[in-house]
Design a protein around this motif. Sequence first.
Motif, mmCIF file in Angstrom:
data_model
loop_
_atom_site.group_PDB
_atom_site.id
_atom_site.type_symbol
_atom_site.label_atom_id
_atom_site.label_comp_id
_atom_site.label_asym_id
_atom_site.label_seq_id
_atom_site.Cartn_x
_atom_site.Cartn_y
_atom_site.Cartn_z
ATOM 1 N N ARG A 95 0.874 -1.233 -0.165
ATOM 2 C CA ARG A 95 0.035 -0.059 -0.075
ATOM 3 C C ARG A 95 0.856 1.296 0.013
ATOM 4 O O ARG A 95 0.806 2.282 -0.791
ATOM 5 C CB ARG A 95 -1.077 0.011 1.129
ATOM 6 C CG ARG A 95 -1.857 1.144 1.062
ATOM 7 C CD ARG A 95 -3.133 1.018 2.078
ATOM 8 N NE ARG A 95 -2.995 1.245 3.475
ATOM 9 C CZ ARG A 95 -3.912 1.461 4.412
ATOM 10 N NH1 ARG A 95 -5.118 1.307 3.908
ATOM 11 N NH2 ARG A 95 -3.633 1.344 5.605
ATOM 12 N N ARG A 96 1.958 1.194 0.713
ATOM 13 C CA ARG A 96 2.960 2.346 0.745
ATOM 14 C C ARG A 96 3.307 2.602 -0.502
ATOM 15 O O ARG A 96 3.640 3.590 -1.231
ATOM 16 C CB ARG A 96 3.880 2.188 1.819
ATOM 17 C CG ARG A 96 3.453 2.302 3.225
ATOM 18 C CD ARG A 96 4.704 2.525 4.073
ATOM 19 N NE ARG A 96 5.518 1.189 4.052
ATOM 20 C CZ ARG A 96 5.510 0.242 4.936
ATOM 21 N NH1 ARG A 96 4.381 0.475 5.884
ATOM 22 N NH2 ARG A 96 6.215 -0.829 4.887
ATOM 23 N N ALA A 97 3.630 1.553 -1.124
ATOM 24 C CA ALA A 97 4.199 1.714 -2.723
ATOM 25 C C ALA A 97 3.221 2.267 -3.556
ATOM 26 O O ALA A 97 3.482 3.195 -4.717
ATOM 27 C CB ALA A 97 4.728 0.374 -3.246
ATOM 28 N N VAL A 98 2.022 1.789 -3.598
ATOM 29 C CA VAL A 98 0.891 2.374 -4.164
ATOM 30 C C VAL A 98 0.539 3.796 -4.015
ATOM 31 O O VAL A 98 0.483 4.676 -4.989
ATOM 32 C CB VAL A 98 -0.229 1.623 -4.031
ATOM 33 C CG1 VAL A 98 -1.626 2.319 -4.749
ATOM 34 C CG2 VAL A 98 -0.268 0.041 -4.453
ATOM 35 N N VAL A 99 0.748 4.526 -2.641
ATOM 36 C CA VAL A 99 0.585 5.645 -2.514
ATOM 37 C C VAL A 99 1.629 6.459 -3.035
ATOM 38 O O VAL A 99 1.618 7.656 -3.802
ATOM 39 C CB VAL A 99 0.581 5.750 -0.939
ATOM 40 C CG1 VAL A 99 0.614 7.359 -0.554
ATOM 41 C CG2 VAL A 99 -0.686 5.095 -0.448
ATOM 42 N N ALA A 100 2.969 5.859 -2.816
ATOM 43 C CA ALA A 100 4.210 6.792 -3.603
ATOM 44 C C ALA A 100 3.919 6.901 -5.111
ATOM 45 O O ALA A 100 4.033 7.827 -5.655
ATOM 46 C CB ALA A 100 5.358 6.039 -3.315
ATOM 47 N N PHE A 101 3.534 5.657 -5.773
ATOM 48 C CA PHE A 101 3.064 5.830 -7.211
ATOM 49 C C PHE A 101 1.991 6.883 -7.484
ATOM 50 O O PHE A 101 2.295 7.484 -8.283
ATOM 51 C CB PHE A 101 2.810 4.518 -7.626
ATOM 52 C CG PHE A 101 2.339 4.632 -9.365
ATOM 53 C CD1 PHE A 101 3.043 4.391 -10.134
ATOM 54 C CD2 PHE A 101 0.885 4.541 -9.551
ATOM 55 C CE1 PHE A 101 2.755 4.310 -11.522
ATOM 56 C CE2 PHE A 101 0.387 4.481 -10.881
ATOM 57 C CZ PHE A 101 1.291 4.421 -12.015
ATOM 58 N N GLN A 102 0.953 6.862 -6.685
ATOM 59 C CA GLN A 102 -0.148 7.805 -6.975
ATOM 60 C C GLN A 102 0.384 9.237 -6.464
ATOM 61 O O GLN A 102 0.048 10.018 -7.586
ATOM 62 C CB GLN A 102 -1.240 7.471 -5.787
ATOM 63 C CG GLN A 102 -2.040 6.198 -6.252
ATOM 64 C CD GLN A 102 -2.934 5.541 -5.117
ATOM 65 O OE1 GLN A 102 -2.730 5.915 -4.042
ATOM 66 N NE2 GLN A 102 -3.969 4.984 -5.673
ATOM 67 N N VAL A 103 1.177 9.441 -5.703
ATOM 68 C CA VAL A 103 1.659 10.975 -5.506
ATOM 69 C C VAL A 103 2.460 11.254 -6.659
ATOM 70 O O VAL A 103 2.457 12.252 -7.193
ATOM 71 C CB VAL A 103 2.497 10.940 -4.160
ATOM 72 C CG1 VAL A 103 3.336 12.140 -4.061
ATOM 73 C CG2 VAL A 103 1.427 10.636 -3.065
ATOM 74 N N ASP A 104 3.330 10.592 -7.074
ATOM 75 C CA ASP A 104 4.173 10.840 -8.389
ATOM 76 C C ASP A 104 3.556 11.029 -9.498
ATOM 77 O O ASP A 104 4.139 11.794 -10.331
ATOM 78 C CB ASP A 104 5.257 9.584 -8.606
ATOM 79 C CG ASP A 104 6.526 9.620 -7.272
ATOM 80 O OD1 ASP A 104 6.513 10.506 -6.564
ATOM 81 O OD2 ASP A 104 6.863 8.512 -7.369
ATOM 82 N N HIS A 105 2.359 10.414 -9.554
ATOM 83 C CA HIS A 105 1.613 10.597 -10.723
ATOM 84 C C HIS A 105 0.352 11.375 -10.755
ATOM 85 O O HIS A 105 -0.493 11.324 -11.530
ATOM 86 C CB HIS A 105 1.125 9.217 -11.491
ATOM 87 C CG HIS A 105 2.338 8.412 -11.975
ATOM 88 N ND1 HIS A 105 3.273 7.788 -10.919
ATOM 89 C CD2 HIS A 105 3.076 8.458 -12.987
ATOM 90 C CE1 HIS A 105 4.252 7.087 -11.715
ATOM 91 N NE2 HIS A 105 4.251 7.372 -13.020
ATOM 92 N N GLY A 106 0.057 12.126 -9.773
ATOM 93 C CA GLY A 106 -0.910 13.290 -9.483
ATOM 94 C C GLY A 106 -2.144 12.462 -9.321
ATOM 95 O O GLY A 106 -3.271 13.291 -9.710
ATOM 96 N N LEU A 107 -2.348 11.417 -8.827
ATOM 97 C CA LEU A 107 -3.395 10.413 -8.324
ATOM 98 C C LEU A 107 -3.925 10.755 -6.961
ATOM 99 O O LEU A 107 -3.170 11.216 -6.162
ATOM 100 C CB LEU A 107 -3.192 9.255 -8.682
ATOM 101 C CG LEU A 107 -3.040 8.900 -10.003
ATOM 102 C CD1 LEU A 107 -2.764 7.280 -10.553
ATOM 103 C CD2 LEU A 107 -4.388 9.386 -11.125
ATOM 104 N N LYS A 108 -5.008 10.603 -6.454
ATOM 105 C CA LYS A 108 -5.424 10.464 -4.857
ATOM 106 C C LYS A 108 -4.846 9.475 -4.372
ATOM 107 O O LYS A 108 -4.794 8.207 -4.831
ATOM 108 C CB LYS A 108 -7.040 10.209 -4.948
ATOM 109 C CG LYS A 108 -7.505 10.397 -3.684
ATOM 110 C CD LYS A 108 -8.999 10.123 -3.670
ATOM 111 C CE LYS A 108 -9.540 10.123 -1.934
ATOM 112 N NZ LYS A 108 -11.044 9.732 -1.873
#
Length: 406
Positions: A257-270
């Motif tokens: 989940r932390r990795a998904v959040v990092a991906f989302q932050v880097d790509h402008g997603l919620k």
Amino acid sequence: MSSASPIVQQLRHFKVSVASSDIISKVSQEQGFDEYLLRALLIVESKEAACDDQGRIHLLPEKHIFWRKLPSQLRSTAVTMGLATRKWSKGNYKGLGKAGSDARWDRLERMALVDETAALLSASYAKPQIMGFNYKLCGYHSVKSFVIALASEEAAQDKAFVDYLLNSGLAEDIRAKDVRAIVRRYNGAGQVDYYSRKVLRVYAKLTGEPLRLEETSKRAGMLRLGASGEPIKDFQHRLSDLGYHVNPDGDFGDATRRAVVAFQVDHGLKPDGLVGPKTAAMMKRAVPLSEKTTNPRQNLKVKDLRAKGSQTVKQADRMTVLGGGVVAVGGVAEVAEQVSDSSILDNLTGLQDVIWTLNSSLSPLLDLIGSNKWLMVAAGGAAVLYVAYQIKQRRLLDAKSWRHVG
């Protein structure tokens, strides 16, 4: 080994006072939680009982956690005494009896004779059955103050339960009634299906209405905390290919989940840690971090990681200070005692080779030193300084190569 543990003996004589107000109901109204879902969790854990028939706090010592929390030099002693094991198994609970048994207290006392703090960290307590090592998430500065509070008041147990849920980032999962996500965080990866079924059964008894999560939740069909299986393993491989390195074990846990959040932050997603249609689509067309034309990490320095709060660098800094002290005044053993995260070396890829090289390099020097204890101490201090330096350089390399996303 220490002398008898006074804190465990005292706890055995504490009587839990009954709560004068309903904290669970109050917080549920404030946070928009389903009160019955929280009560279902508590009933599954302890039948929502604050104490046993003698008024004592409920507890359950965990052998495998004790092994992890013990200083390495005490592990063999605890294993020989039958108090610690490397891994969880049902056999770990043999002879403990049911909730409220004296056998559980006896085992905790014996564990405390080996190491009091490790013992307190390695048991679950009270109505919510929260592990001692989670004391900070419950708002306490030490495990001892945490256990004493829960053993004294039912209100403290309820507040610790609520604080743990909120500080673990489960608020949105609770509002969504995502039982699998809650159970995955609360009970761990081992028995998500088992505990989810139990919570759902209790919830249905309390409300008279079954909770059909997969039919009603907006999260149905999403990859999320608590999910498992081959689709998760494939997804984890994709995350790693993109530079968000996780262990492809087929378990959507906290690290994933932390990795998904990092991906989302880097790509402008919620940044919600949920793999919905937008996140899934972005992952299909995303470019690996290391292949981006501009690499903001190329010029990173150790001080940048330190400023961002890297715990690895922080521990290595402590080793540097302590190693310098060893060179000056001696006391190599103090380094191991004062560096709190003993797994720091194990978690850094390649450092085994560094330590082996260090050992080989120092051997001729140690032969020359012979029995001169002061030169021996100085050499030990120099070794600590060198390992601390290599730890920082390894973490920096991991950050630059995107093997460590944080």
